[in-house]
Design an enzyme around this catalytic site. Structure first.
Site, short mmCIF file in Angstrom:
data_model
loop_
_atom_site.label_atom_id
_atom_site.label_comp_id
_atom_site.label_asym_id
_atom_site.label_seq_id
_atom_site.Cartn_x
_atom_site.Cartn_y
_atom_site.Cartn_z
N HIS A 79 37.74 19.06 -15.12
CA HIS A 79 38.78 19.80 -15.84
C HIS A 79 38.90 21.26 -15.42
CE1 HIS A 79 36.84 16.61 -18.23
NE2 HIS A 79 38.08 16.21 -18.38
N GLU A 131 40.32 22.32 -19.83
CA GLU A 131 41.24 22.65 -18.73
C GLU A 131 42.05 23.90 -19.07
OE1 GLU A 131 43.84 19.50 -17.27
OE2 GLU A 131 45.26 21.02 -16.59
N SER A 227 39.82 12.39 -24.80
CA SER A 227 40.56 12.31 -23.53
C SER A 227 42.04 12.54 -23.80
CB SER A 227 40.33 10.94 -22.90
OG SER A 227 41.27 10.73 -21.86
O1 0O3 Z 1 42.19 16.18 -19.65
P1 0O3 Z 1 41.75 14.91 -20.30
O2 0O3 Z 1 41.19 15.19 -21.67
O3 0O3 Z 1 42.79 13.87 -20.28
O4 0O3 Z 1 40.52 14.45 -19.41
P2 0O3 Z 1 39.94 13.07 -18.93
O5 0O3 Z 1 40.08 12.02 -19.94
O6 0O3 Z 1 38.56 13.38 -18.45
O7 0O3 Z 1 40.82 12.64 -17.70
C1 0O3 Z 1 40.78 13.33 -16.49
C2 0O3 Z 1 41.73 14.47 -16.48
C3 0O3 Z 1 41.20 15.73 -15.92
C4 0O3 Z 1 40.02 15.86 -15.40
C5 0O3 Z 1 42.03 16.94 -15.97
O8 0O3 Z 1 43.29 16.70 -15.50
#
Ligand code: 0O3
Ligand code: SF4
Length: 320
Positions: A79, A131, A227
């Site tokens: 992220h 993120e 997620s």
């Molecule tokens: O950002 P998200 O909560 O959807 O994260 P996940 O489930 O780990 O999926 C990957 C997405 C990511 C690393 C950032 O775009």
């Protein structure tokens, strides 16, 4: 056993995206190459099963770099992290492998560029999500987070002709466009990002769910509660006409009562979800008469990313 009029529509694409695949392999290869323990700042991806599996192999997940012993190896999650986290790691002499998805890094670079050009940046995304914290940390003095429509009126900018919106990579496409419309009513001269910040994988997983949802009495999304992209798939399914939709980490979380009166079940999974968990759900459904599985493909995905450079330099050519 398949029962007439009972079927599963299995969405494609679903599951691992290129950035998640790279991040999970990074931790696996770091464990092989350097041995346990390998510290990981935050969950490498937001999936319970992935985290538990890597923990069992010797990964230690921490919240912040100050929990990592001086000089040890730490992997940064897919992220992304703010520059401040890189500095903290350097201050503790940590060996860093940065598994930030290149498509998240792309948004960081946009933030740096537009901040340097004097823009106010409106970052559409979930406040508190790693993120968003990482991207905002690139230029905290000029980046404001727009969590949802209710934030639009609170935004303050220095020059309404020098405003750009950027976004988290895993948002609902439709909801984000609605927020952009509201922002544009306040700032008609607002600039859009040079290319989509919501990534290809997020868009594709939402697109296929939109296409199958009108035919589904129930859509089961495999993914973890934290997620973002997985949770969005449930919302997209309901918006697109699924009668019901639920998020589950594992097949055993499915409630038998969800199948009452159901003939078509849609199945998909978030970008951080290993396929074995979807297979578990398909088996669970097959045992209850939903053995007829039709694959519904809305897009083909071929993107892959090379492993982080800090890891590649230590791997034999065949491993990298
Ligand atoms: O950002 P998200 O909560 O959807 O994260 P996940 O489930 O780990 O999926 C990957 C997405 C990511 C690393 C950032 O775009
Ligand atoms: Fe990268 Fe998109 Fe996957 Fe996030 S969802 S890790 S931005 S490919």
């Amino acid at each position: 056993m398949s029962v007439p009029n009972r079927r599963v529509l299995l969405a494609a694409p679903r599951g691992y995206c290129a950035g998640v695949d790279r991040a999970v392999i990074t931790v696996e290869k770091a464990l092989e190459q350097y041995g346990a323990p390998v510290y990981v700042r935050k969950q490498i991806v937001h999936n319970k099963h992935v985290v538990a599996t890597l923990e069992a192999r010797g990964a230690i997940f921490v919240e912040e770099t100050d929990e990592v012993p001086e000089g040890a190896l730490v992997v940064f999650s897919a992220h992304g992290v703010s520059p401040a986290v890189h500095h903290e790691a350097a201050d503790r002499n940590l060996r860093v492998i940065d598994a930030t998805c290149p498509l998240v890094t792309k948004v960081h670079k946009e933030a740096v560029k537009f901040a340097a050009e004097g823009y106010d940046i409106l970052l559409i995304g979930h406040r508190g999500h790693e993120e968003v914290e990482g991207t905002q940390g690139e230029a905290p003095e000029v980046i404001q987070v727009v969590n949802d429509a209710s934030d639009v009126d609170k935004v303050e900018v220095a020059d309404p002709s020098k405003v750009i919106w950027l976004s988290q990579t895993t948002l609902s496409v439709d909801e984000t466009l609605d927020t952009v419309d509201l922002l544009r009513r306040r700032f008609p001269l607002m600039t859009s990002p040079p290319s989509d910040d919501i990534c290809y994988a997020t868009q594709n997983r939402q697109e296929v769910v939109k296409q199958i949802a009108p035919e589904c009495d129930l859509v089961i999304v495999v993914g973890s509660r934290n997620s973002s992209n997985s949770v969005r798939l449930v919302e997209v399914a309901l918006d697109a006409g699924a009668r019901t939709s639920y998020l589950v980490d594992f097949a055993h979380e499915i409630d038998e009562s969800w199948l009452n009166g159901v003939s078509t079940v849609g199945v998909t999974s978030g970008a951080s979800v290993p396929e074995e968990l979807v297979e578990g759900v398909l088996e669970w459904l097959a045992e209850r008469g939903f053995a007829d599985v039709e694959l519904f493909t809305a897009a083909k995905e071929t993107l892959t990313f090379s492993l982080p450079k800090e890891l590649r330099k230590d791997l034999r050519p065949a491993q990298a």
